[in-house]
Motif scaffolding. Structure first.
Motif, mmCIF file in Angstrom:
data_model
loop_
_atom_site.group_PDB
_atom_site.id
_atom_site.type_symbol
_atom_site.label_atom_id
_atom_site.label_comp_id
_atom_site.label_asym_id
_atom_site.label_seq_id
_atom_site.Cartn_x
_atom_site.Cartn_y
_atom_site.Cartn_z
ATOM 1 N N THR A 1 133.275 77.726 0.187
ATOM 2 C CA THR A 1 132.804 79.115 0.045
ATOM 3 C C THR A 1 131.288 79.196 0.142
ATOM 4 O O THR A 1 130.703 80.232 -0.189
ATOM 5 N N GLN A 2 130.659 78.138 0.578
ATOM 6 C CA GLN A 2 129.194 78.094 0.639
ATOM 7 C C GLN A 2 128.619 79.096 1.629
ATOM 8 O O GLN A 2 127.485 79.533 1.480
ATOM 9 N N HIS A 3 129.377 79.441 2.652
ATOM 10 C CA HIS A 3 128.787 80.238 3.735
ATOM 11 C C HIS A 3 129.281 81.679 3.727
ATOM 12 O O HIS A 3 129.123 82.406 4.727
ATOM 13 N N GLY A 4 129.869 82.112 2.621
ATOM 14 C CA GLY A 4 130.297 83.508 2.531
ATOM 15 C C GLY A 4 129.109 84.431 2.416
ATOM 16 O O GLY A 4 127.989 84.031 2.060
ATOM 17 N N GLY A 5 129.340 85.737 2.692
ATOM 18 C CA GLY A 5 128.257 86.702 2.655
ATOM 19 C C GLY A 5 127.753 86.946 1.242
ATOM 20 O O GLY A 5 126.670 87.418 1.068
ATOM 21 N N GLU B 1 122.036 89.944 -4.516
ATOM 22 C CA GLU B 1 122.293 90.701 -5.736
ATOM 23 C C GLU B 1 122.813 89.796 -6.847
ATOM 24 O O GLU B 1 122.404 89.913 -8.011
ATOM 25 N N ILE B 2 123.702 88.885 -6.507
ATOM 26 C CA ILE B 2 124.242 87.945 -7.507
ATOM 27 C C ILE B 2 123.116 87.115 -8.104
ATOM 28 O O ILE B 2 123.008 86.963 -9.329
ATOM 29 N N CYS B 3 122.273 86.586 -7.239
ATOM 30 C CA CYS B 3 121.163 85.748 -7.713
ATOM 31 C C CYS B 3 120.200 86.549 -8.589
ATOM 32 O O CYS B 3 119.700 86.042 -9.608
ATOM 33 N N LYS B 4 119.966 87.812 -8.214
ATOM 34 C CA LYS B 4 119.057 88.649 -9.001
ATOM 35 C C LYS B 4 119.640 88.952 -10.375
ATOM 36 O O LYS B 4 118.945 88.846 -11.395
ATOM 37 N N VAL B 5 120.920 89.313 -10.422
ATOM 38 C CA VAL B 5 121.568 89.646 -11.698
ATOM 39 C C VAL B 5 121.588 88.441 -12.620
ATOM 40 O O VAL B 5 121.325 88.540 -13.827
ATOM 41 N N LEU B 6 121.910 87.263 -12.055
ATOM 42 C CA LEU B 6 122.035 86.054 -12.878
ATOM 43 C C LEU B 6 120.717 85.305 -13.043
ATOM 44 O O LEU B 6 120.662 84.310 -13.777
ATOM 45 N N PRO C 1 132.696 98.024 -8.063
ATOM 46 C CA PRO C 1 133.793 97.644 -7.155
ATOM 47 C C PRO C 1 133.331 97.268 -5.753
ATOM 48 O O PRO C 1 134.070 96.621 -5.007
ATOM 49 N N GLU C 2 132.119 97.649 -5.371
ATOM 50 C CA GLU C 2 131.623 97.309 -4.034
ATOM 51 C C GLU C 2 131.303 95.812 -3.960
ATOM 52 O O GLU C 2 131.037 95.165 -4.967
ATOM 53 N N LEU C 3 131.311 95.285 -2.734
ATOM 54 C CA LEU C 3 131.008 93.873 -2.538
ATOM 55 C C LEU C 3 129.588 93.543 -3.010
ATOM 56 O O LEU C 3 128.665 94.341 -2.836
#
Length: 355
Positions: free
Chosen positions: A351-355, A330-335, A323-325
């Motif tokens: 949405t290119q510049h979101g955290g 992390e997204i790149c590592k998981v995928l 549930p945490e952001l």
């Protein structure tokens, strides 16, 4: 699926709104409209923000709508005016490439989304023109008529069009004013260029064409705008697009309240953030269960591939996602993708510049 009704006619003199629109068109362009086109707004009863995940929704059309008076001109231009003085006139030569500025989403860019979608993606069916006499305005909005043809065509050069647009849907209120404008524009562009399209195909094209302005919608708004019928809500399903009548209870009254706080989907990233979050979740869930995530962009596709129930999908979400952001890293590592792949394959332009 609703059948394709015949062309409708309107008695202009008995409808004050149409009479006023006709007078404003004549004052603006010095001639009478050749035809009128209309697309209703909608309210969604069940299924918020799941159409872009591939799941079914239950909307219904409302009486508030976008109405346009149209003539075909010999000037080689698209000339747009709005009955609301806060929306400025616009004109563009038909010979020029249609350019839609996502950074400055003016009302006429939504109109041009519909024009461009028809010009680029036109496939099958007969578009209906609404000539100078007909029925009441609600029937006029909802009973949009088409018959199906088989040929594929494109429009090398658009016909010149003069249009005055009138809207009764409160802008940016969540009632799909922008999508109704795109749909109305697509419909009248078809008629002005003597082309053909079924209601289903036109809904699919208008859903895709609204993405020109940056909105990553799922197609519910455009589908109900074209497939709605009086007295019934519609169960809208996707892949393939289809609509089933859902009879409303006798005497039922639906109250829609408006807080009057406007939210322009194209002018902010709020809407698209939800879309790309679901897109990323799709990839993560697929990868966690050994599926090839390539080509999977919607949660419903993962459910289909896994032959899972909704309850099983909920368990899967709890097991795989926290549930945490999530950070980009992390997204790149998981995928197992690069930051560049994340931007080009999963994120939208705003949405290119979101955290």
């Amino acid at each position: 699926m609703a059948s394709n009704p015949p062309k409708l006619k309107i008695e202009i003199t008995s409808n004050e709104r149409l009479k006023t629109l006709k007078e404003q068109f004549e004052a603006r362009f010095g001639e009478s409209p050749l035809f009128y086109a209309c697309a209703p707004g909608r309210v969604n009863l069940i299924g918020e923000h799941i159409d872009y995940c591939g799941y079914s929704v239950l909307p219904m059309a409302i009486e508030q709508n976008i109405l346009a008076a149209v003539s075909v001109n010999s000037l080689g231009t698209i000339q747009l005016a709005n009955t609301n003085p806060q929306y400025q006139d616009f004109k563009v030569p038909c010979s020029e490439e249609i350019v839609i500025d996502r950074e400055d989403p003016k009302w006429y860019y939504y109109f041009l989304c519909g024009v461009k979608g028809i010009q680029v993606r036109c496939v099958g069916g007969l578009c209906c023109g609404f000539m100078k006499q007909s029925l009441n305005i609600l029937q006029f909005c909802i009973l949009i008529c088409f018959s199906i043809l088989q040929e594929r065509f494109g429009i090398a050069r658009l016909a010149g069009m003069s249009c005055v647009v009138d809207g009764t849907i409160p802008p940016s209120s969540g009632l799909s004013s922008s999508s109704a404008l795109v749909c109305c524009s697509g419909l009248l562009t078809m008629e002005a260029n003597h082309k053909s399209l079924s209601k289903v195909a036109l809904a699919e094209i208008c859903a895709k064409s609204e993405r020109y302005i940056g909105t990553e919608g799922g197609g519910m708004d455009q589908s109900i705008s074209f497939l709605a019928e009086k007295g019934t809500a519609k169960l809208i399903e996707f892949q393939p697009l289809r609509a089933t009548d859902v009879k409303l209870p006798e005497g039922a009254v639906f109250v829609i309240s408006n807080c009057c706080v406007e939210m322009n989907k194209a002018a902010s990233s709020h809407y698209n953030i939800r879309v790309v979050e679901c897109r990323i979740a799709t990839k993560m869930l697929a990868q966690a269960r050994g599926l090839d995530p390539r080509g999977l962009l919607k949660l419903s596709q993962v459910q289909t591939e896994l032959k899972a129930s909704l309850e099983e999908m909920l368990v899967l979400v709890d097991e795989v996602l926290h549930p945490e952001l999530y950070s980009r890293e992390e997204i790149c590592k998981v995928l197992d993708i690069t930051s560049e792949q994340l931007c080009t394959e999963l994120l939208s332009a705003n949405t290119q510049h979101g955290g």
